[in-house]
Design a protein around this motif. Structure first.
Motif, PDB file in Angstrom:
ATOM      1  N   PHE A  52       0.458  -1.496  -0.109  1.00  0.00           N
ATOM      2  CA  PHE A  52       0.006   0.184  -0.158  1.00  0.00           C
ATOM      3  C   PHE A  52       0.857   1.435  -0.066  1.00  0.00           C
ATOM      4  CE2 PHE A  52      -2.212   3.351   2.642  1.00  0.00           C
ATOM      5  CZ  PHE A  52      -2.862   3.343   1.852  1.00  0.00           C
ATOM      6  N   GLU A  53       1.783   1.504   1.141  1.00  0.00           N
ATOM      7  CA  GLU A  53       2.556   2.655   1.036  1.00  0.00           C
ATOM      8  C   GLU A  53       3.915   2.272  -0.424  1.00  0.00           C
ATOM      9  OE1 GLU A  53       4.417   2.843   4.313  1.00  0.00           O
ATOM     10  OE2 GLU A  53       2.964   2.685   5.873  1.00  0.00           O
ATOM     11  N   LEU A  54       4.181   1.450  -0.363  1.00  0.00           N
ATOM     12  CA  LEU A  54       4.870   1.600  -2.071  1.00  0.00           C
ATOM     13  C   LEU A  54       4.210   2.380  -3.212  1.00  0.00           C
ATOM     14  CD1 LEU A  54       7.327   0.955  -3.619  1.00  0.00           C
ATOM     15  CD2 LEU A  54       6.527  -1.604  -4.071  1.00  0.00           C
ATOM     16  N   ILE A  55       3.022   1.546  -3.346  1.00  0.00           N
ATOM     17  CA  ILE A  55       1.867   2.387  -4.445  1.00  0.00           C
ATOM     18  C   ILE A  55       1.517   3.385  -4.092  1.00  0.00           C
ATOM     19  CG2 ILE A  55       0.002   2.246  -5.014  1.00  0.00           C
ATOM     20  CD1 ILE A  55      -0.387  -0.477  -4.292  1.00  0.00           C
ATOM     21  N   GLY A  56       1.707   3.987  -3.522  1.00  0.00           N
ATOM     22  CA  GLY A  56       1.436   5.882  -2.929  1.00  0.00           C
ATOM     23  C   GLY A  56       2.776   6.736  -2.532  1.00  0.00           C
TER      24      GLY A  56
END
Length: 333
Positions: A52-56
């Motif tokens: 999730f944080e990588l995509i953001g």
């Protein structure tokens, strides 16, 4: 029903977790495709949160297509990643070539955010005036704030017979505005205990810098866009062709911006050379990378290039000093 963007991110998160079930697998993907260690992106503890944080992170930097394309190429059996990557297929250019990421070390920048950072950089730079300009522009230089009341410039800017501490003036906001008129700017003098730390010229084995204490905390000035602020010194692995931006007062003129590229990453152990334009009066200017981080202190002009002292070397020098105020300036930004 979630909006299309949220739906896409959810599907991508599930596809990444399915295709990259272990942290080590995902770590290799990120370093191979984005060129950044995964720990610099997220410190989350579980795979869904990490994804999730990588995509953001990649989405905010305009690099999500690279991540999706890289993941789909590495996991060709993942039909989910393959389907998701098709959403980033762009029309071919007229000459039949696809767009490319040519320089992995120069990422896309958010235009609005970059403009705000540029404006904050501008107001931290000043003209160093050993005497009034109507007398002479001899020995004028440039400098920039590294703390509310501390200025960084070249040692050779202060090391000459014309340097009279009680006469020197530092002029901020000296620019030509959109109306074509030159602003007089905001001036400041030296503090009584003005010399904080110096390093001799590079030709004498030093780093050619001087840290000066000002009589006022100019960095705390209230401006329309917020407090004036100051600039930090950053470490950068230089590569030939990287962009260089220099904010300066060439020939004692109002603030100018020069743009060039790195030409030699190691003309000496402490320097980097570039082809950005400078003139007398530019000594002591900050050299920025594409993210507008200070990566060098301009100090020298050659026959066909200019040179700056690497900010990393200045930080290393300051870290070894006894004075707490100087060691504080060496702290990572």
């Amino acid at each position: 029903m979630p909006p299309p963007d949220a739906q896409f991110r959810r599907e991508l998160r599930e596809a990444l977790v399915e295709a990259y079930p272990t942290l080590s697998d995902l770590r290799m993907l990120v370093e191979d495709t984005i060129g950044v260690p995964l720990q610099n992106v997220t410190m989350a503890g579980d795979m869904p949160s990490i994804a999730f944080e990588l995509i953001g992170w990649t989405r905010a930097r305009g690099r999500l297509p690279e991540l999706v394309a890289g993941a789909a190429a590495e996991r060709p059996r993942s039909t989910k990643l393959k389907d998701l990557s098709r959403r980033f297929v762009f029309p071919h250019a007229a000459e039949g070539q696809e767009e490319r990421i040519v320089r992995e070390d120069v990422p896309f920048e958010n235009a609005g955010e970059w403009a705000v950072r540029y404006n904050r950089c501008r107001v931290a730079v000043c003209r160093v005036e050993p005497q009034p300009l109507n007398e002479s522009n001899a020995d004028f230089g440039s400098g920039f704030l590294v703390a509310p009341d501390i200025l960084l410039t070249n040692f050779h800017v202060i090391d000459h017979t014309g340097w009279k501490p009680d006469r020197v003036v530092f002029r901020f906001d000296c620019e030509v505005g959109s109306d074509g008129k030159e602003a007089a700017g905001r001036t400041c003098k030296l503090a009584a205990d003005w010399k904080l730390g110096t390093s001799p010229r590079v030709s004498d084995g030093g780093l050619d810098f001087a840290l000066l204490r000002l009589a006022e905390p100019v960095g705390n000035d209230p401006l329309p866009a917020g407090t004036r602020g100051w600039l930090a010194l950053h470490t950068q692995p230089f590569r030939i062709g990287q962009p260089v931006f220099i904010l300066q007062h060439p020939a004692a003129r109002p603030l100018k911006l020069a743009i060039g590229t790195v030409r030699d990453v190691n003309p000496s152990p402490v320097q980097v050379s570039y082809d950005a334009n400078t003139e007398g009066g530019s000594s002591g200017s900050p050299c920025f990378n594409s993210a507008l981080q200070v990566v060098a202190l301009h100090h020298f002009g050659g026959a066909d290039h200019n040179r700056g002292v690497k900010a990393e070397r200045i930080r290393q020098d300051l870290a070894g000093r006894a004075e707490p105020v100087l060691r504080q300036l060496a702290a990572p930004a």
